[in-house]
Write an enzyme that holds these catalytic residues in place. Structure first.
Site, PDB file in Angstrom:
ATOM      1  N   LYS A 112      -6.056  64.609  30.139  1.00 17.56           N
ATOM      2  CA  LYS A 112      -6.625  64.186  28.948  1.00 17.56           C
ATOM      3  C   LYS A 112      -5.798  62.846  28.307  1.00 17.56           C
ATOM      4  O   LYS A 112      -6.250  62.204  27.627  1.00 17.56           O
ATOM      5  CB  LYS A 112      -6.798  65.378  28.070  1.00 17.56           C
ATOM      6  CG  LYS A 112      -7.885  65.878  28.140  1.00 17.56           C
ATOM      7  CD  LYS A 112      -8.988  65.594  27.286  1.00 17.56           C
ATOM      8  CE  LYS A 112     -10.448  66.152  27.567  1.00 17.56           C
ATOM      9  NZ  LYS A 112     -10.705  67.192  26.726  1.00 17.56           N
ATOM     10  N   LYS A 194     -21.496  60.973  35.971  1.00 16.94           N
ATOM     11  CA  LYS A 194     -21.200  62.338  35.461  1.00 16.94           C
ATOM     12  C   LYS A 194     -22.012  62.216  33.993  1.00 16.94           C
ATOM     13  O   LYS A 194     -22.031  61.597  33.139  1.00 16.94           O
ATOM     14  CB  LYS A 194     -20.029  62.683  35.274  1.00 16.94           C
ATOM     15  CG  LYS A 194     -19.732  64.201  34.695  1.00 16.94           C
ATOM     16  CD  LYS A 194     -18.170  64.336  34.451  1.00 16.94           C
ATOM     17  CE  LYS A 194     -17.859  65.349  33.377  1.00 16.94           C
ATOM     18  NZ  LYS A 194     -17.919  66.804  33.854  1.00 16.94           N
ATOM     19  N   LYS A 197     -22.169  62.759  26.844  1.00 13.19           N
ATOM     20  CA  LYS A 197     -22.696  62.265  25.631  1.00 13.19           C
ATOM     21  C   LYS A 197     -22.087  60.763  25.404  1.00 13.19           C
ATOM     22  O   LYS A 197     -23.012  59.814  25.147  1.00 13.19           O
ATOM     23  CB  LYS A 197     -22.231  63.069  24.621  1.00 13.19           C
ATOM     24  CG  LYS A 197     -23.177  63.141  23.167  1.00 13.19           C
ATOM     25  CD  LYS A 197     -22.688  64.166  22.343  1.00 13.19           C
ATOM     26  CE  LYS A 197     -22.057  63.427  21.231  1.00 13.19           C
ATOM     27  NZ  LYS A 197     -21.565  64.198  20.094  1.00 13.19           N
TER      28      LYS A 197
END
Ligand code: TRP
Ligand code: SF4
Length: 327
Positions: A112, A194, A197
């Site tokens: 991340k 993938k 949003k």
């Protein structure tokens, strides 16, 4: 009855990737287990701390998606994490006994950091993300935690934290949770990446029939079929996996055959998919229409569930403090 617990970070409306990756599985699990599902709004704060006011609406949208998809408050306890302070309290107690290197070697922590550029993720809270997750899980003494494979390291860490607690205080208060990893059908977004949003390539559970129809038309197919009479290969086509989910076997076979022999064009194939897909999505669309008429009910469902969850959380935290003689 064995107990299930899982949570989702509220990040707004859910798409088909979220549905087939987790939510549908939750809906099915309700029949067999005592289920607790919660909105992980504190976890969402780890990446939205600059804009926390977004979280409330995201949580509402996600709850409407949950209910539309068939999570049933008669069968499952649905609740909001931040309304139950025991999550924070147990997180703090665990944080006193979890060695930092356990967290630093967590792969999602490193990934991340590299992936998210918009906001600084090198925070104390984000390092402790899996500690909060462990608290979420063990407060409810859950036997199984349905999650995607990406969450497996977090579950392993939860188990290690439980073992450490039991070793330190010589009393078994918690249950070592087992991950329940589901097979996720491979569904990509409209452009073949993938579904996400943020890539603007998603089909949402809340899309209208018109939007779904339009999106199917935009979908990337086998690039080898540049012209109508070029044969294609369903196995490399980005659209075909949707047929595998939504279309009956006979249609899947027919499409595969006629694609390979160029008997049909991608346009025909998309028309067929649009029909089966809308048929599959219609029950969710209809349920949503009922739900959004009464937003008050949505809030009430979560308030009710939170009350039920609170009782379990209070009792477990109490036992943990007793084990520590810190009471
Ligand atoms: N980390 C999970 C995710 O991103 C969300 C989550 C928070 C969770 N707490 C949990 C999942 C407890 C299962 C159990 O998907
Ligand atoms: Fe994909 Fe269907 Fe086109 Fe074949 S005909 S490439 S399966 S969209």
């Amino acid at each position: 009855m064995k107990r299930i617990l899982s949570g989702m970070q509220p990040s707004g409306k859910l798409h088909l990737g979220n549905y087939f990756g987790a939510l549908k599985n939750w809906v099915d699990l309700q029949e067999e287990f005592e289920c607790f599902f919660f909105i992980a709004d504190w976890h969402a704060l780890s990446s939205l701390y600059e804009d926390p006011r977004l979280i409330k609406n995201f949580s509402y949208e996600m709850t409407v998606d949950w209910l539309s998809a068939g999570l049933d408050p008669e069968k499952s306890t649905l609740f909001l994490q931040s309304k139950i302070p025991e999550h924070a309290e147990l997180h703090l107690m665990f944080s006193m006994m979890v060695p930092v290197p356990w967290l630093e070697r967590n792969p999602t922590y490193k990934e991340k950091q590299e992936e998210v550029k918009k906001v600084d993720m090198s925070t104390y809270g984000f390092l402790g993300y899996p500690v909060l997750q462990a608290a979420d899980i063990v407060l409810y003494r859950a036997d199984f935690v349905p999650v995607g494979i990406d969450q497996a390291p977090h579950l392993e860490l939860s188990r290690e934290i439980v073992r450490r607690f039991h070793n330190l205080y010589k009393k078994k208060v918690f249950i070592e949770p087992d991950a329940k990893i589901s097979d996720i059908p491979k569904l990509n977004g409209l452009d073949g990446r993938k579904m996400s949003k943020s890539y603007d390539n998603a089909i949402f559970l809340s899309d209208t029939e018109k939007e779904v129809t339009k999106k199917v038309k935009q979908m990337l197919t086998d690039p080898a079929r540049a012209r109508r009479d070029d044969p294609g290969d369903p196995d490399v086509c980005n659209l075909y996996p949707f047929h595998k989910i939504y279309s009956p076997q006979s249609m899947q076979d027919e499409v595969a055959e006629s694609c390979r022999s160029a008997k049909i064009g991608c346009g025909d194939c998309k028309n067929m998919l649009t029909e089966t897909m809308l048929e599959g999505m219609r029950p969710i669309m209809e349920k949503r229409n009922e739900i959004v008429k009464k937003p008050k009910d949505v809030e009430e469902i979560i308030a009710e569930g939170t009350k039920k969850a609170q009782l379990v959380a209070t009792s477990t935290l109490d036992r943990a403090k007793q084990a520590m003689k810190f009471k």
